[in-house]
Structures are given as structure tokens and as C-alpha cells.
Design a protein around this motif. Structure first.
Motif, short mmCIF file in Angstrom:
data_model
loop_
_atom_site.label_atom_id
_atom_site.label_comp_id
_atom_site.label_asym_id
_atom_site.label_seq_id
_atom_site.Cartn_x
_atom_site.Cartn_y
_atom_site.Cartn_z
N THR A 72 35.06 85.31 57.27
CA THR A 72 36.20 86.12 56.87
C THR A 72 37.33 85.26 56.32
O THR A 72 37.92 85.57 55.28
CB THR A 72 36.70 86.94 58.07
OG1 THR A 72 35.64 87.75 58.58
CG2 THR A 72 37.87 87.83 57.67
N LEU A 73 37.62 84.15 57.02
CA LEU A 73 38.66 83.24 56.54
C LEU A 73 38.26 82.58 55.21
O LEU A 73 39.10 82.40 54.33
CB LEU A 73 38.93 82.18 57.60
CG LEU A 73 40.12 81.25 57.38
CD1 LEU A 73 41.41 82.06 57.26
CD2 LEU A 73 40.24 80.25 58.53
N ALA A 74 36.98 82.27 55.07
CA ALA A 74 36.50 81.66 53.82
C ALA A 74 36.63 82.63 52.65
O ALA A 74 36.96 82.21 51.53
CB ALA A 74 35.04 81.23 53.99
N VAL A 75 36.39 83.91 52.88
CA VAL A 75 36.53 84.91 51.81
C VAL A 75 38.00 85.00 51.38
O VAL A 75 38.30 85.10 50.19
CB VAL A 75 35.99 86.27 52.27
CG1 VAL A 75 36.43 87.38 51.33
CG2 VAL A 75 34.47 86.23 52.34
N LEU A 76 38.92 84.97 52.34
CA LEU A 76 40.33 85.06 52.01
C LEU A 76 40.78 83.83 51.21
O LEU A 76 41.43 83.95 50.17
CB LEU A 76 41.17 85.20 53.29
CG LEU A 76 40.97 86.49 54.08
CD1 LEU A 76 41.76 86.46 55.37
CD2 LEU A 76 41.35 87.72 53.26
N ILE A 77 40.43 82.64 51.70
CA ILE A 77 40.86 81.41 51.03
C ILE A 77 40.10 81.21 49.73
O ILE A 77 40.68 80.95 48.67
CB ILE A 77 40.67 80.21 51.97
CG1 ILE A 77 41.54 80.37 53.23
CG2 ILE A 77 41.03 78.91 51.25
CD1 ILE A 77 41.30 79.29 54.27
N GLY A 78 38.77 81.30 49.81
CA GLY A 78 37.96 81.09 48.62
C GLY A 78 38.18 82.16 47.56
O GLY A 78 38.16 81.86 46.36
N GLY A 79 38.39 83.40 48.00
CA GLY A 79 38.67 84.46 47.04
C GLY A 79 39.97 84.22 46.29
O GLY A 79 40.04 84.41 45.07
N ALA A 80 41.00 83.79 47.02
CA ALA A 80 42.28 83.49 46.37
C ALA A 80 42.14 82.31 45.41
O ALA A 80 42.70 82.33 44.31
CB ALA A 80 43.34 83.20 47.43
N ALA A 86 40.22 81.65 37.88
CA ALA A 86 39.69 82.54 36.84
C ALA A 86 40.78 83.29 36.08
O ALA A 86 40.58 83.64 34.91
CB ALA A 86 38.73 83.55 37.47
N ARG A 87 41.91 83.55 36.72
CA ARG A 87 42.91 84.43 36.11
C ARG A 87 44.19 83.72 35.65
O ARG A 87 44.90 84.21 34.78
CB ARG A 87 43.29 85.53 37.10
CG ARG A 87 42.23 86.61 37.21
CD ARG A 87 42.21 87.44 35.94
NE ARG A 87 41.34 88.59 36.04
CZ ARG A 87 40.09 88.64 35.59
NH1 ARG A 87 39.56 87.55 35.02
NH2 ARG A 87 39.36 89.73 35.70
N PHE A 88 44.52 82.58 36.21
CA PHE A 88 45.80 81.96 35.89
C PHE A 88 45.75 81.10 34.64
O PHE A 88 46.78 80.62 34.18
CB PHE A 88 46.30 81.12 37.07
CG PHE A 88 46.80 81.93 38.22
CD1 PHE A 88 46.77 83.32 38.18
CD2 PHE A 88 47.32 81.34 39.34
CE1 PHE A 88 47.22 84.08 39.23
CE2 PHE A 88 47.78 82.08 40.41
CZ PHE A 88 47.73 83.46 40.35
N GLY A 89 44.54 80.89 34.09
CA GLY A 89 44.44 80.09 32.88
C GLY A 89 44.80 78.64 33.13
O GLY A 89 44.90 78.19 34.28
N PRO A 90 45.02 77.87 32.06
CA PRO A 90 45.40 76.47 32.24
C PRO A 90 46.78 76.34 32.90
O PRO A 90 47.73 77.01 32.51
CB PRO A 90 45.43 75.92 30.80
CG PRO A 90 44.60 76.88 30.00
CD PRO A 90 44.82 78.22 30.64
N VAL A 153 31.59 81.71 43.73
CA VAL A 153 31.03 83.05 43.52
C VAL A 153 32.08 83.98 42.91
O VAL A 153 31.80 84.72 41.94
CB VAL A 153 30.51 83.62 44.86
CG1 VAL A 153 30.06 85.07 44.68
CG2 VAL A 153 29.36 82.77 45.38
N ILE A 154 33.29 83.95 43.44
CA ILE A 154 34.35 84.84 42.95
C ILE A 154 34.76 84.45 41.53
O ILE A 154 34.97 85.32 40.66
CB ILE A 154 35.56 84.81 43.89
CG1 ILE A 154 35.17 85.32 45.28
CG2 ILE A 154 36.70 85.65 43.33
CD1 ILE A 154 34.61 86.72 45.29
N GLN A 155 34.88 83.16 41.27
CA GLN A 155 35.26 82.72 39.92
C GLN A 155 34.22 83.15 38.89
O GLN A 155 34.56 83.60 37.80
CB GLN A 155 35.43 81.20 39.90
CG GLN A 155 35.91 80.66 38.55
CD GLN A 155 36.05 79.16 38.55
OE1 GLN A 155 35.76 78.48 39.54
NE2 GLN A 155 36.52 78.61 37.43
N ALA A 156 32.94 83.00 39.25
CA ALA A 156 31.88 83.41 38.32
C ALA A 156 31.91 84.92 38.08
O ALA A 156 31.70 85.39 36.95
CB ALA A 156 30.52 82.99 38.88
#
Length: 264
Positions: A72-80, A86-90, A153-156
Motif C-alpha cells: 500500500t505504501l509502495a503504491v502511494l509513493i511509487g504512484g506519485a 510521466a506528467r510533469f515533463g522535463p 508500472v504507473i509511468q508506463a
């Protein structure tokens, strides 16, 4: 031999190589003999012995609690982290941030475990927390490892998601949070589920990192099993393996139901 027959034969040989040891373990779990890999007639005695073995049962329950919390903690940290990549660009420091997040993927577990041990010792010296090593330090260590896999996984998944859907939702008056909750989150839900299951499995299976950061109150199931190797395994281990195979099969069935594409 035709190509089709060769492919089928190779597939059958590969599946047999992978599943035969597991099937033998499950079969011998029902043997009455005291030798783990010798058939002595059908019996359920070792399942009863496993249920009466408080040490193994406590270690198994502790491993499940740690794995669930770490996943659960890994999903929160890794997801963020995956979302940021993936979304903030360079952005300044993006390469360093990505390297730090993905470091546990390439570093040997011995190095990761030792570095986390030094971190916990330094924190205890500086702040008084954590007070010794135990289940909590194992949970944080496993979350660190799992977050790296979840981030990938989330970035992909986000890289394959059409960002115009979020922009369309905001053009219609949705706030960024509402757009994320109603559009993006449902799209990445399968990836979050897959990441959670991956982190859960990594935590449940780990013995190297846990050996560095655990203490007397943090003995996980893999550590208990490795300790039993010194005195010799008993058929209770086969029974435990059969229970784990059943549990994993149930989890895979649930995951298949959650991840299957919806019609209509």
C-alpha cells in the motif's frame, strides 16, 4: 517434426519445468511420511501440525501484514513518482529523480539492505526513531523496494493514456483533482492493482533485505524457513507451500476479474 508440433512440445516442456516442482510439493504435503519428499500414504496430519506450529503461523501472519502495508505504501509513493515522471515533463533534476527512484531495480539486494540498515541506525542515533529494528523497519524497507517497481508500472501506463481526456474534462469545468479522480484514476486503476500485487509479492518473498533490517520481533516467514534449513525441513513446509499456492491462485483469480476488460 513440423514447426507447430515443435512449438507445442517446447511449450509443454517449459510448463512442466516450471510447474512440476510446485505440483510435487503440493502432492507431498498430503503424505503421511516424516521425510518431506517421500510418499507414505495420504494424510492431512501435516496441515494439522502446521496449524499447531505457532512460530510458523506467527511468521506467516506477520509477513502478510508487512506485505500488505508495504504494498500500500509502495503504491502511494511509487504512484506519485510515476505520475511526476510521466506528467510533469522535463524539469530540473528529473534525471536524478528518476535514477533515485529506479535505483532499487538495479542495485543488489545486499547493497539495498545494508544501506537501509545504516539509514535506520543513523536515524535512531539522531532522532531516537526507530527504536531498534523490527516489523516496522522491514515494512519501510520493502515499501522502498516495491515503490521502484510501482513507479515503472504507473509511468508506463500513463505514457499510453491520452492526456487530451483530462484536458477535455478540465475544459468542461472540472478541477484538476476532479479530472484526476473521474478520468485518470479509473484509467490507471489496473496498473495500480498490478503494482500493488507486484509489491506485495516482492515483500512476501524477500529474505535478503529483511535479514538486514529486522530484529527479534520482525522475523518474517522466509527468514523462519531459512532458519529451519539448519535443522532440516519437515513436511510442515510442504503443507505451508500448498496453502501458499492456494492463496496465490485465489489472488490471481481476483486480479484476473479486476483487470479483465469491461464490455460495453
Amino acid at each position: 517434426m513440423t514447426r507447430g508440433r515443435f512449438v507445442r512440445a517446447a511449450l509443454a516442456a517449459g510448463l512442466l519445468f516450471l510447474w512440476l516442482p510446485i505440483l510435487l510439493l503440493v502432492v507431498y504435503a498430503f503424505s503421511a511420511d516424516r521425510i518431506p519428499f517421500q510418499w507414505g500414504g495420504f494424510s492431512l496430519r501435516w496441515f494439522s501440525a502446521l496449524a499447531a506450529n505457532e512460530r510458523l503461523v506467527e511468521a506467516a501472519l506477520l509477513s502478510l501484514r508487512i506485505a500488505a502495508g508495504a504494498a500500500t505504501l509502495a503504491v502511494l509513493i511509487g504512484g506519485a513518482a510515476g505520475w511526476a515522471l510521466a506528467r510533469f515533463g522535463p524539469f530540473r533534476g528529473r534525471a536524478v529523480f528518476g535514477a533515485l527512484i529506479g535505483a532499487p531495480l538495479v542495485l543488489p539486494e545486499v547493497v539495498t539492505g545494508l544501506s537501509l540498515l545504516l539509514l535506520f541506525v543513523a536515524l535512531e542515533t539522531a532522532t531516537g526513531w526507530p527504536q531498534g529494528r523490527g516489523a516496522l523497519t522491514v515494512l519501510f524497507a520493502h515499501a522502498t523496494l516495491g515503490a521502484a517497481f510501482v513507479a515503472v508500472v504507473i509511468q508506463a501506463r500513463l505514457a499510453e493514456t491520452d492526456r487530451s481526456l483530462e484536458e477535455a474534462a478540465m475544459d468542461l469545468g472540472a478541477t484538476p483533482f476532479t479530472a484526476f479522480r473521474t478520468v485518470t484514476l479509473p484509467l490507471i486503476a489496473p496498473a495500480l492493482t498490478a503494482g500493488w500485487l507486484l509489491a506485495f509479492t516482492l515483500s512476501l518473498d524477500d529474505v535478503v533485505i529483511a535479514s538486514f533490517v529486522s530484529g527479534p520481533a520482525g522475523t518474517t516467514l522466509p527468514m523462519a524457513l531459512f532458519a529451519m534449513l539448519r535443522l532440516g525441513l519437515t513436511p510442515e513446509v510442504n503443507a505451508l507451500g500448498a496453502v501458499i499456492v492456494l492463496g496465490v491462485g485465489a489472488m490471481l483469480a481476483v486480479a484476473a476479474l479486476l483487470l479483465r476488460p469491461r464490455r460495453g
